[in-house]
Design a protein around this motif. Structure first.
Motif, PDB file in Angstrom:
ATOM      1  N   GLN A  69       7.324   1.750   5.291  1.00  0.00           N
ATOM      2  CA  GLN A  69       6.429   2.467   4.416  1.00  0.00           C
ATOM      3  C   GLN A  69       5.465   3.332   4.952  1.00  0.00           C
ATOM      4  OE1 GLN A  69       5.289   0.313   0.762  1.00  0.00           O
ATOM      5  NE2 GLN A  69       7.201   1.324  -0.315  1.00  0.00           N
ATOM      6  N   GLU A  70       4.689   2.730   5.793  1.00  0.00           N
ATOM      7  CA  GLU A  70       3.579   3.372   6.239  1.00  0.00           C
ATOM      8  C   GLU A  70       3.645   4.397   6.877  1.00  0.00           C
ATOM      9  OE1 GLU A  70      -0.555   4.053   7.227  1.00  0.00           O
ATOM     10  OE2 GLU A  70       0.320   2.926   5.750  1.00  0.00           O
ATOM     11  N   ILE A  71       4.606   4.661   7.940  1.00  0.00           N
ATOM     12  CA  ILE A  71       4.537   5.811   8.954  1.00  0.00           C
ATOM     13  C   ILE A  71       5.389   6.916   8.542  1.00  0.00           C
ATOM     14  CG2 ILE A  71       5.305   6.529  11.204  1.00  0.00           C
ATOM     15  CD1 ILE A  71       4.327   3.757  12.147  1.00  0.00           C
ATOM     16  N   GLU A  98       5.455   1.377   6.720  1.00  0.00           N
ATOM     17  CA  GLU A  98       4.346   2.092   7.182  1.00  0.00           C
ATOM     18  C   GLU A  98       4.898   3.431   8.013  1.00  0.00           C
ATOM     19  OE1 GLU A  98       0.274   2.907   8.064  1.00  0.00           O
ATOM     20  OE2 GLU A  98       1.371   1.856   6.506  1.00  0.00           O
ATOM     21  N   ILE A  99       5.860   3.322   8.538  1.00  0.00           N
ATOM     22  CA  ILE A  99       6.219   4.514   9.314  1.00  0.00           C
ATOM     23  C   ILE A  99       7.412   5.426   9.000  1.00  0.00           C
ATOM     24  CG2 ILE A  99       7.097   5.263  11.665  1.00  0.00           C
ATOM     25  CD1 ILE A  99       5.661   2.879  12.630  1.00  0.00           C
ATOM     26  N   GLY A 100       8.338   4.515   8.139  1.00  0.00           N
ATOM     27  CA  GLY A 100       9.418   5.390   7.886  1.00  0.00           C
ATOM     28  C   GLY A 100      10.248   5.480   6.811  1.00  0.00           C
ATOM     29  N   ASP A 101       9.317   4.889   5.622  1.00  0.00           N
ATOM     30  CA  ASP A 101       9.977   5.184   4.315  1.00  0.00           C
ATOM     31  C   ASP A 101       9.749   6.554   3.759  1.00  0.00           C
ATOM     32  OD1 ASP A 101      10.656   4.005   1.897  1.00  0.00           O
ATOM     33  OD2 ASP A 101       8.816   4.011   1.007  1.00  0.00           O
ATOM     34  N   LEU A 120       1.578  -7.068   1.416  1.00  0.00           N
ATOM     35  CA  LEU A 120       0.375  -6.337   1.902  1.00  0.00           C
ATOM     36  C   LEU A 120      -0.453  -6.422   0.505  1.00  0.00           C
ATOM     37  CD1 LEU A 120       1.400  -3.075   3.489  1.00  0.00           C
ATOM     38  CD2 LEU A 120      -0.385  -4.500   4.254  1.00  0.00           C
ATOM     39  N   ALA A 121      -1.862  -6.686   0.532  1.00  0.00           N
ATOM     40  CA  ALA A 121      -2.550  -6.962  -0.715  1.00  0.00           C
ATOM     41  C   ALA A 121      -4.009  -6.563  -0.442  1.00  0.00           C
ATOM     42  CB  ALA A 121      -2.303  -8.541  -0.939  1.00  0.00           C
ATOM     43  N   LEU A 122      -4.576  -6.386  -1.256  1.00  0.00           N
ATOM     44  CA  LEU A 122      -5.897  -6.125  -1.396  1.00  0.00           C
ATOM     45  C   LEU A 122      -6.765  -7.585  -1.434  1.00  0.00           C
ATOM     46  CD1 LEU A 122      -6.697  -3.492  -4.285  1.00  0.00           C
ATOM     47  CD2 LEU A 122      -6.157  -3.147  -1.777  1.00  0.00           C
ATOM     48  N   GLY A 123      -7.908  -7.581  -0.498  1.00  0.00           N
ATOM     49  CA  GLY A 123      -8.674  -8.773  -0.290  1.00  0.00           C
ATOM     50  C   GLY A 123      -9.956  -8.453  -0.845  1.00  0.00           C
ATOM     51  N   VAL A 124     -10.583  -8.908  -1.857  1.00  0.00           N
ATOM     52  CA  VAL A 124     -11.806  -8.658  -2.498  1.00  0.00           C
ATOM     53  C   VAL A 124     -12.567  -9.740  -2.363  1.00  0.00           C
ATOM     54  CG1 VAL A 124     -12.840  -7.939  -4.602  1.00  0.00           C
ATOM     55  CG2 VAL A 124     -10.502  -7.106  -4.215  1.00  0.00           C
ATOM     56  N   VAL A 154     -11.064  -0.881   4.206  1.00  0.00           N
ATOM     57  CA  VAL A 154     -10.498  -1.061   5.698  1.00  0.00           C
ATOM     58  C   VAL A 154      -9.246  -1.618   5.879  1.00  0.00           C
ATOM     59  CG1 VAL A 154     -11.531  -3.371   6.243  1.00  0.00           C
ATOM     60  CG2 VAL A 154     -11.257  -1.935   8.076  1.00  0.00           C
ATOM     61  N   THR A 155      -8.297  -0.969   6.448  1.00  0.00           N
ATOM     62  CA  THR A 155      -6.796  -1.086   6.734  1.00  0.00           C
ATOM     63  C   THR A 155      -6.333  -0.266   7.807  1.00  0.00           C
ATOM     64  OG1 THR A 155      -4.772  -1.043   5.478  1.00  0.00           O
ATOM     65  CG2 THR A 155      -6.126   0.548   5.178  1.00  0.00           C
ATOM     66  N   GLY A 156      -5.000  -1.208   8.356  1.00  0.00           N
ATOM     67  CA  GLY A 156      -4.237  -0.544   9.301  1.00  0.00           C
ATOM     68  C   GLY A 156      -3.000   0.379   8.609  1.00  0.00           C
ATOM     69  N   TYR A 157      -3.126   0.428   7.445  1.00  0.00           N
ATOM     70  CA  TYR A 157      -2.165   0.868   6.639  1.00  0.00           C
ATOM     71  C   TYR A 157      -2.473   1.816   5.721  1.00  0.00           C
ATOM     72  CZ  TYR A 157       0.696  -3.254   8.117  1.00  0.00           C
ATOM     73  OH  TYR A 157       1.061  -4.044   8.957  1.00  0.00           O
ATOM     74  N   HIS A 158      -2.876   3.141   6.437  1.00  0.00           N
ATOM     75  CA  HIS A 158      -3.248   4.305   5.755  1.00  0.00           C
ATOM     76  C   HIS A 158      -2.522   4.922   4.673  1.00  0.00           C
ATOM     77  CE1 HIS A 158      -7.444   4.858   7.773  1.00  0.00           C
ATOM     78  NE2 HIS A 158      -7.021   3.695   8.088  1.00  0.00           N
ATOM     79  N   ALA A 159      -1.264   5.257   5.062  1.00  0.00           N
ATOM     80  CA  ALA A 159      -0.423   5.854   4.342  1.00  0.00           C
ATOM     81  C   ALA A 159      -0.025   5.116   3.081  1.00  0.00           C
ATOM     82  CB  ALA A 159       0.834   6.260   5.122  1.00  0.00           C
ATOM     83  N   ILE A 160       0.243   3.954   3.129  1.00  0.00           N
ATOM     84  CA  ILE A 160       0.451   3.081   1.932  1.00  0.00           C
ATOM     85  C   ILE A 160      -0.804   2.964   1.098  1.00  0.00           C
ATOM     86  CG2 ILE A 160       0.963   0.493   1.138  1.00  0.00           C
ATOM     87  CD1 ILE A 160       2.878   0.393   3.734  1.00  0.00           C
TER      88      ILE A 160
END
Length: 335
Positions: A69-71, A98-101, A120-124, A154-160
């Motif tokens: 999904q991300e990329i 991240e990449i191909g969705d 993948l989830a938010l951490g608060v 902060v995340t490594g999955y900016h597109a998602i």
């Protein structure tokens, strides 16, 4: 993902031959009795596998859905019409998302390989200004998010992340990047919250973070992905390989739902013994007193069988426990 994928393929009688652990190239030898050639396997970084899938340099890939999904940016013209130099690449479904969705050159041909489960989830943060934030709506409604002071994620999955916050109606969000240890960023003041992969949730708790309602974004596990152009342009070469892979994967995943037990029972003949067993709702088949039954554990299956009159013990393969009517515990050794 690589070790889990290799174990899955091995369980499907498709062992990957990799003589040197430092090698990035391996092979699945030609299968006896199956008219398909040997398959070349490449071990690459997750993002590289999905990118090579898009370019057509890889024909098939085992990936994580979140990275797919991300990329993927939905660009149907991203493929370069590669030569399919690699037969099989290994990553996780998170990387696939991240990449191909949304990429029309990629197609998921098996959506649930049964390993690599995470989400993948938010951490608060548990305290501070987030102490009373329990769901996504409350996070969005906080009046401290402005153009000058946006919600820092902060995340490594900016597109998602961008798609998620846009769809959730957040107006002021800043996406930040960090190399590892994302959980420490809120405590260090580098970010307000994180968006990352969660497996057990222990790491979140140990860093005073928690998930919130509505903050679970993508459920991920291993999937099998193919390059659509490769399948349509070289069907005689690739479709037999894909068909064999899918048959073996489905057979293995279906077989994991069952336990195979050997039941020693009294009866005048095999048919007389089989009749009460076959009356069990969980019993699926029987041949020569081999019963394949559904159950959450060997003990659960044994309990069902021990309800049958005439049963005097159960044994499995090699050295295994035997369940007896009087409750005693002992083991059987099979020759």
């Amino acid at each position: 993902m690589a070790e889990d994928t290799m174990q899955l393929l091995k369980d499907c009688a498709l062992s990957v031959y990799k003589p040197n652990p430092r090698q990035y190239v391996a092979k699945i030898p030609q299968i006896p009795g199956v008219e398909i050639p040997g398959v070349e396997v490449w071990f690459q970084r997750a993002s590289d596998v999905v990118r090579k899938l898009r370019l057509g340099d890889i024909d098939l890939g085992i990936v994580g859905y979140d990275m797919f999904q991300e990329i993927g940016d939905g660009d149907s013209g991203s493929s370069s019409g590669g030569r399919g130099d690699i037969d099989l690449g290994i990553v996780g479904y998170d990387m696939f998302q991240e990449i191909g969705d949304g990429d029309s050159d990629l197609v998921v041909v098996h959506e649930a390989l049964g390993f690599g489960h995470c989400h993948l989830a938010l951490g608060v943060p548990m305290g501070g200004k987030f102490a009373n934030v329990n769901n996504l709506e409350q996070l969005r409604a906080m009046d401290c998010w402005t153009e000058e002071t946006p919600l820092r994620v902060v995340t490594g999955y900016h597109a998602i992340a961008k798609r998620f916050f846009d769809q959730a109606g957040f107006e002021h969000v800043a996406l930040l990047t960090a190399d590892g240890a994302l959980e420490a960023a809120p405590a260090m003041g580098c970010a307000d919250i994180i968006l990352d992969l969660v497996s057990t949730g222990v790491t979140l708790k140990e860093n005073n973070l928690r998930e919130i309602e509505g903050g679970r974004i993508v459920d991920s596990q291993g999937v099998l992905v193919a390059n659509r152009r490769s399948l349509t342009e070289r069907p005689q070469q690739l479709l037999p390989v894909l068909h064999e892979l899918l048959e073996r994967l489905d057979a293995h995943l279906k077989a994991e739902q069952f336990y195979s037990v050997i039941a020693n029972m009294r009866g005048a003949d095999p048919e007389a013994v089989a009749t009460p067993l076959m009356q069990q709702d969980t019993c699926m088949s029987l041949a020569d007193l081999i019963a394949n039954m559904r159950g959450e554990s060997p003990e659960a299956v044994a309990t069902l069988l021990m309800q049958q009159e005439g049963l005097r013990g159960l044994q499995g393969s090699t050295i295994s426990p035997v369940y007896s009517l009087d409750g005693s515990h002992w083991h059987a050794l099979n020759n």
